[in-house]
Design a protein around this motif. Structure first.
Motif, PDB file in Angstrom:
ATOM      1  N   SER A  54       0.845  -1.198   0.000  1.00  0.00           N
ATOM      2  CA  SER A  54       0.000   0.000   0.000  1.00  0.00           C
ATOM      3  C   SER A  54       0.878   1.245   0.000  1.00  0.00           C
ATOM      4  O   SER A  54       1.978   1.252   0.575  1.00  0.00           O
ATOM      5  CB  SER A  54      -0.922   0.029   1.228  1.00  0.00           C
ATOM      6  N   LEU A 122      -8.099   2.883   0.966  1.00  0.00           N
ATOM      7  CA  LEU A 122      -7.996   1.499   1.411  1.00  0.00           C
ATOM      8  C   LEU A 122      -6.672   0.855   1.028  1.00  0.00           C
ATOM      9  O   LEU A 122      -6.439  -0.319   1.348  1.00  0.00           O
ATOM     10  CB  LEU A 122      -9.150   0.669   0.860  1.00  0.00           C
ATOM     11  N   LYS A 124      -4.063  -1.282  -0.568  1.00  0.00           N
ATOM     12  CA  LYS A 124      -4.177  -2.511  -1.366  1.00  0.00           C
ATOM     13  C   LYS A 124      -5.479  -3.250  -1.107  1.00  0.00           C
ATOM     14  O   LYS A 124      -5.805  -4.205  -1.813  1.00  0.00           O
ATOM     15  CB  LYS A 124      -3.005  -3.438  -1.070  1.00  0.00           C
ATOM     16  N   PHE A 125      -6.216  -2.815  -0.090  1.00  0.00           N
ATOM     17  CA  PHE A 125      -7.435  -3.518   0.280  1.00  0.00           C
ATOM     18  C   PHE A 125      -8.630  -3.014  -0.528  1.00  0.00           C
ATOM     19  O   PHE A 125      -8.592  -1.949  -1.143  1.00  0.00           O
ATOM     20  CB  PHE A 125      -7.715  -3.341   1.772  1.00  0.00           C
ATOM     21  N   THR A 126      -9.693  -3.799  -0.508  1.00  0.00           N
ATOM     22  CA  THR A 126     -10.965  -3.407  -1.103  1.00  0.00           C
ATOM     23  C   THR A 126     -12.035  -3.502  -0.025  1.00  0.00           C
ATOM     24  O   THR A 126     -11.778  -3.996   1.085  1.00  0.00           O
ATOM     25  CB  THR A 126     -11.348  -4.335  -2.269  1.00  0.00           C
ATOM     26  N   ALA A 127     -13.241  -3.066  -0.363  1.00  0.00           N
ATOM     27  CA  ALA A 127     -14.338  -3.178   0.598  1.00  0.00           C
ATOM     28  C   ALA A 127     -14.579  -4.627   0.995  1.00  0.00           C
ATOM     29  O   ALA A 127     -15.014  -4.919   2.110  1.00  0.00           O
ATOM     30  CB  ALA A 127     -15.611  -2.575   0.002  1.00  0.00           C
ATOM     31  N   GLU A 128     -14.262  -5.545   0.092  1.00  0.00           N
ATOM     32  CA  GLU A 128     -14.484  -6.962   0.366  1.00  0.00           C
ATOM     33  C   GLU A 128     -13.333  -7.588   1.156  1.00  0.00           C
ATOM     34  O   GLU A 128     -13.533  -8.593   1.851  1.00  0.00           O
ATOM     35  CB  GLU A 128     -14.666  -7.738  -0.943  1.00  0.00           C
ATOM     36  N   THR A 129     -12.133  -7.009   1.079  1.00  0.00           N
ATOM     37  CA  THR A 129     -10.969  -7.639   1.707  1.00  0.00           C
ATOM     38  C   THR A 129     -10.429  -6.869   2.908  1.00  0.00           C
ATOM     39  O   THR A 129      -9.454  -7.306   3.516  1.00  0.00           O
ATOM     40  CB  THR A 129      -9.821  -7.805   0.692  1.00  0.00           C
ATOM     41  N   VAL A 130     -11.044  -5.739   3.265  1.00  0.00           N
ATOM     42  CA  VAL A 130     -10.483  -4.929   4.339  1.00  0.00           C
ATOM     43  C   VAL A 130     -10.523  -5.665   5.681  1.00  0.00           C
ATOM     44  O   VAL A 130      -9.767  -5.330   6.613  1.00  0.00           O
ATOM     45  CB  VAL A 130     -11.222  -3.578   4.435  1.00  0.00           C
TER      46      VAL A 130
END
Length: 354
Positions: A54, A122, A124-130
């Protein structure tokens, strides 16, 4: 911790909604003129650094004159930006004010937008992987920030000051355990194991009368079970009551909370060297963390070069309440910086300038 952790895909509400006696409409006009403004000092330069895939965005504050020291500033819980602010609440600028105080004494500082906040977003993260983001990641990111600060100022990471607000106090102590930092500012810090504090806060909501009797009973029954599950397995029960999840003890936060809860701030503080300069603050008008809760942490720091400040009129974000009682309006009202804090941080910064 002004709010519980709030991530995309996770439902959470402000945790400390207790208190009363002040309406938002009358708050700003009722505040006294404290004269407690911390004047801007030094100049910011936009910086970036990479950590664990990130890119983090921040501000390096350099004094107008000679640089006598360097400090890393760490924000509180949730999507908190480099200045100490979150979306949807009034700007407290607590870390920006700290940067001003330090710069006035010749101390450079670095503050940055953590994961979920500001220009960092976020990462490197996404809403699905945070939900994969953990407290260990947060400490790793702070360590990378310390490396950047060292590179840009010439002060080794073992020689910088580390100041953390709220949850940032735990991050600061975790860095100390890694050998980063030569002085620490613990500003209204998380003083006990994370899940113990959240349990106390959520129980206070259940006892406040703001929930129905059935909701309150469900919370009282389910919070201990959820805490036990997080500590044993790092997950929340599959049949968890929805209201407990809404109050932040949910799967999206599970990894972060389980990792953070493994650390005892008092135990980490006890490991600091005897001559370590430490600034520790608490306030009678802090609705998030009481001075009674901070006291065991204070006792564990008595072997250090401790400056302990027990404020009377500051809220959790170190803003001035004057004679007004603390209330939920603190979160959204524009308030001046605490007069007590302004004096304390300037005094401590003066003593740390080299």
């Amino acid at each position: 911790m002004r709010n519980l952790r709030r991530w995309a895909g996770a439902v959470a509400v402000p945790i400390l909604v207790l208190g009363g006696g002040v309406t938002l409409a009358g708050t700003a006009s009722a505040l006294p003129d404290t004269g407690s403004v911390i004047l801007p000092s030094g100049d910011d330069t936009a910086v970036t650094f990479d950590a664990d895939g990130s890119t983090f965005h921040g501000s390096l504050r350099l004094p107008n004159g000679a640089t006598t020291g360097a400090a890393l500033l760490l924000p509180g819980s949730g999507p908190t930006d480099r200045n100490g602010n979150q979306p949807g609440v009034a700007s407290s600028d607590v870390l920006l004010r700290v940067a001003d105080s330090l710069a006035a004494q010749g101390i450079a500082s670095l503050r940055f937008d953590k994961i979920g906040a500001g220009d960092t977003g976020l990462g490197k993260f996404t809403a699905e992987t945070v939900g994969e983001y953990g407290f260990v990641d947060q400490v790793d990111h702070a360590a990378a920030a310390a490396d950047l600060l060292a590179t840009r100022t010439g002060f080794a990471t073992s020689d910088v000051l580390v100041l953390g607000h709220s949850e940032g106090g735990l991050t600061a102590l975790a860095l100390a355990d890694r050998g980063i930092g030569d002085g620490f500012g613990l500003l209204q810090p998380l003083p006990m194991r994370y899940l113990d504090l959240l349990s106390a806060q959520i129980t206070a909501v259940a006892e406040s009368g703001q929930l129905s009797p059935d909701q309150a009973e469900a919370v009282r029954a389910d919070v201990p079970r959820t805490v036990e599950s997080l500590r044993a397995t790092g997950t929340v029960p599959a049949d968890q009551h929805p209201l407990v999840a809404q109050l932040g003890l949910n799967e999206a936060n599970a990894k972060f909370l389980a990792e953070a809860d493994r650390l005892d701030p008092a135990a980490l503080a006890a490991g600091l060297a005897a001559d370590t300069p430490v600034l520790l603050t608490c306030s009678d008008k802090d609705l998030n963390i009481s001075c009674a809760q901070v006291d065991p942490l204070r006792r564990s720091l008595e072997h250090t070069d401790l400056q302990f400040e027990h404020f009377a009129t500051a809220n959790h974000s170190l803003e001035e309440l004057g004679p007004l009682p603390p209330s939920p309006a603190d979160v959204v009202a524009l308030l001046p910086v605490s007069a007590e804090f302004a004096v304390a941080i300037n005094d401590w910064a003066t003593r740390q300038a080299r």
